[in-house]
Design an enzyme around this catalytic site. Structure first.
Site, PDB file in Angstrom:
ATOM      1  N   HIS A 503     -43.261  57.785  44.268  1.00  0.00           N
ATOM      2  CA  HIS A 503     -43.186  58.966  43.775  1.00  0.00           C
ATOM      3  C   HIS A 503     -42.223  60.095  44.025  1.00  0.00           C
ATOM      4  O   HIS A 503     -41.145  60.405  44.003  1.00  0.00           O
ATOM      5  CB  HIS A 503     -44.551  60.138  43.773  1.00  0.00           C
ATOM      6  CG  HIS A 503     -44.990  60.955  42.677  1.00  0.00           C
ATOM      7  ND1 HIS A 503     -43.868  61.520  41.467  1.00  0.00           N
ATOM      8  CD2 HIS A 503     -46.335  61.210  42.668  1.00  0.00           C
ATOM      9  CE1 HIS A 503     -44.289  61.983  40.581  1.00  0.00           C
ATOM     10  NE2 HIS A 503     -45.676  61.972  41.125  1.00  0.00           N
ATOM     11  N   ARG A 504     -41.386  58.970  44.889  1.00  0.00           N
ATOM     12  CA  ARG A 504     -39.826  60.299  45.064  1.00  0.00           C
ATOM     13  C   ARG A 504     -38.960  59.805  44.201  1.00  0.00           C
ATOM     14  O   ARG A 504     -37.742  60.495  44.378  1.00  0.00           O
ATOM     15  CB  ARG A 504     -39.348  59.291  47.456  1.00  0.00           C
ATOM     16  CG  ARG A 504     -40.196  59.751  47.268  1.00  0.00           C
ATOM     17  CD  ARG A 504     -39.607  59.223  49.454  1.00  0.00           C
ATOM     18  NE  ARG A 504     -39.570  57.175  48.877  1.00  0.00           N
ATOM     19  CZ  ARG A 504     -39.696  56.636  50.521  1.00  0.00           C
ATOM     20  NH1 ARG A 504     -39.434  57.407  51.552  1.00  0.00           N
ATOM     21  NH2 ARG A 504     -39.766  55.640  50.340  1.00  0.00           N
TER      22      ARG A 504
END
Length: 530
Positions: A503-504
């Protein structure tokens, strides 16, 4: 005489230790440069170590099963004593050091030659790496096609006393005659070949007929034994023979069910399943209940690939914030496409499965959503600032379960491969991984991974991202389910795709668009032609 010590090398990037799995030599053996001396297991794969020296094995300094650090001496090899020379036929000796062999010694054995002729007729073409017997790879060219016929040296046949002399066949005419013979052997309904005249005593009239036959089909005399040996051979295509060798199965023990009496891939699977059932130890797994429980615990050391995998998974799970999404897909047209590919002459002998179409779909979708094909790099500039490195190439990883643990070899520059080339690469990757021969370089530099859990009958899952990547796709099993199509409920081939993303790097909308693009290809493979 001096003894040279060979230290354990670093066969990968930054590996610090390895286990000696098995020695291929023993003290007193003669070795040449590049002869395999042992197998070692690193944190990434099973690797064969070649000898850097030529000479005689003086001592083995590390026992099998022992893990040692890189730089540790593992074997001693002594120079040959003055005046001693290694035998000319020693395995691995350079060709230049061996005396020229007489013509008779250059003839391949009948069985390998028969297998080559048979595989040429069944497979319909020469392999790209077919060598020659003049210093090329062992085995020589396939008889009947390939390079010049005069590159093959044959043993002169002995004629019985009183046999008439038959004119020698022109070398350039051999291939055509052999191809004719092969076609007749490969066709079960064809009549048996007549005996070659030069193999038995002949009368004057027979001699005349023999000479006429030799002029019409020169070269049959030289291959009489080869062709006659084909009749009793087990029929099987080259890919089936390769699988049988990998599984240690004697094709003669397998009941063939092919249309022409050949052993098929399904026959091997059935035979292997039966063999596994015979050695199944499930009934004795629990052990004797009279023993104390602490004596019924099996302790398995964590080392090698398993140790490295465990460390990498923990690092990934607790470093990269995972987000997972799922999508159900109607893969009926993919199944139809795979069926057509299997029937295609271009894919003859090549394993084709829905995984091939999914792989192409992932490559296609990654080009439309580049951030899924990237790496998160901490402290990239040395000042504590991170960077996202988007890769403009696809090293497609395929998760493979092996007896030594999970491996993720990857196909380099998969975006440049045609559908057929990708199919061949997938087959090679899988067979190499199953054999435990995957090299460290084959597992480095991956950019996106597929895990085919559907092969085990699982619908879907939440896979952990491979370290150094930001996305992984789980391919669930394909099964018939009720599906609404144009207002009607009909049976369709349905699968579930699961994806995990860092998700980064990958936001929710990007991961959804990527998965939707992959699903669209499985629903309509023709989109790949756009």
């Amino acid at each position: 005489m001096t003894v040279k010590k060979f230290n354990l090398p670093d066969v990968g990037e930054g590996l610090t230790e390895a286990e000696i799995v098995s020695w291929k030599v023993k003290p007193g053996d003669t070795v040449a440069i590049n002869d395999v001396i042992c197998e070692i297991e690193t944190a990434k794969s099973l690797v064969e170590l070649p000898s850097p020296y030529a000479g005689t094995v003086a001592e083995l300094l590390v026992a099998e099963g022992i893990t040692v650090e890189v730089g540790t001496a593992i074997i001693g090899i002594s120079d040959n004593a003055p005046g001693d020379t290694a035998p000319a036929s020693a395995p691995g000796a350079p060709l230049a050091e061996q005396p020229a062999a007489p013509t008779a010694a250059a003839t391949p054995a009948a069985a390998p030659a028969a297998e080559q002729v048979f595989e040429a007729s069944m497979y319909g073409k020469l392999p790209d790496d077919a060598g020659t017997s003049d210093g090329g790879p062992a085995g020589g060219p396939l008889v009947g096609s390939g390079p010049k016929a005069d590159a093959v040296k044959r043993r002169p046949r002995k004629r019985p006393e009183g046999a008439a002399s038959v004119p020698a066949a022109a070398p350039s005419a051999v291939p055509a005659a052999v191809e004719t013979a092969v076609e007749r052997v490969a066709e079960p309904s064809a009549p048996a070949l007549p005996p070659v005249a030069a193999q038995q005593p002949a009368t004057a009239s027979q001699t005349s007929a023999s000479q006429t036959s030799a002029n019409q089909a020169p070269g049959l005399t030289g291959i009489g034994a080869t062709v006659s040996g084909l009749v009793n051979r087990v029929l099987a295509k080259p890919p089936v023979r390769k699988i049988a060798r990998e599984l240690g199965i004697d094709l003669a023990d397998v009941v063939p069910t092919g249309a022409r009496g050949e052993v098929t891939r399904e026959d091997l699977v059935s035979y292997q399943s039966q063999r596994d059932a015979e050695v199944d130890q499930a009934d004795t797994f629990w052990g004797a209940s009279k023993k104390p429980q602490d004596q019924r615990v099996e302790r398995i050391p964590v080392k090698g690939v398993r140790k490295a995998t465990a460390k990498a998974m923990v690092e990934s799970a607790f470093t990269a914030p995972h987000v997972s999404i799922f999508v159900d897909v109607d893969a009926s047209r993919t199944m139809e496409f795979v069926k057509r590919l299997k029937a295609s002459r271009d894919f003859e002998g090549i394993k084709v499965s829905p995984l091939l179409i999914l792989s192409k779909a992932v490559i296609w979708a990654a080009a439309r959503n580049p951030s899924v094909n990237a790496t998160w790099v901490e402290n990239a500039d040395g000042n504590g600032n991170a960077e996202i490195h988007v890769k403009h190439y696809m090293n497609l990883g395929i998760a493979a379960a092996t007896p030594r643990g999970l491996m993720v070899p990857n196909i380099k520059d998969a975006q440049d491969l045609s559908l057929k080339e990708l199919a061949l690469a997938l087959n090679e990757l899988a067979s190499t991984a199953r054999a435990g021969k995957t090299q460290p370089s084959q597992m480095q530099g991956g950019s996106l991974t597929i895990t085919n859990i559907g092969a085990l009958g699982i619908d879907t899952g939440t896979p952990i991202i491979n370290p150094g990547e930001v996305a992984i796709v789980a391919f669930g099993t394909i099964k018939q389910k009720p599906w609404v199509l144009d207002g009607e409920v009909i049976p369709r081939w349905i699968t579930t795709l699961g994806g995990s993303f860092d998700h980064r790097v990958v936001d929710g909308d990007l991961s959804a668009r990527f998965m939707a693009d992959v699903a669209s290809i499985l629903e309509e493979p023709a989109l790949l032609l756009d």
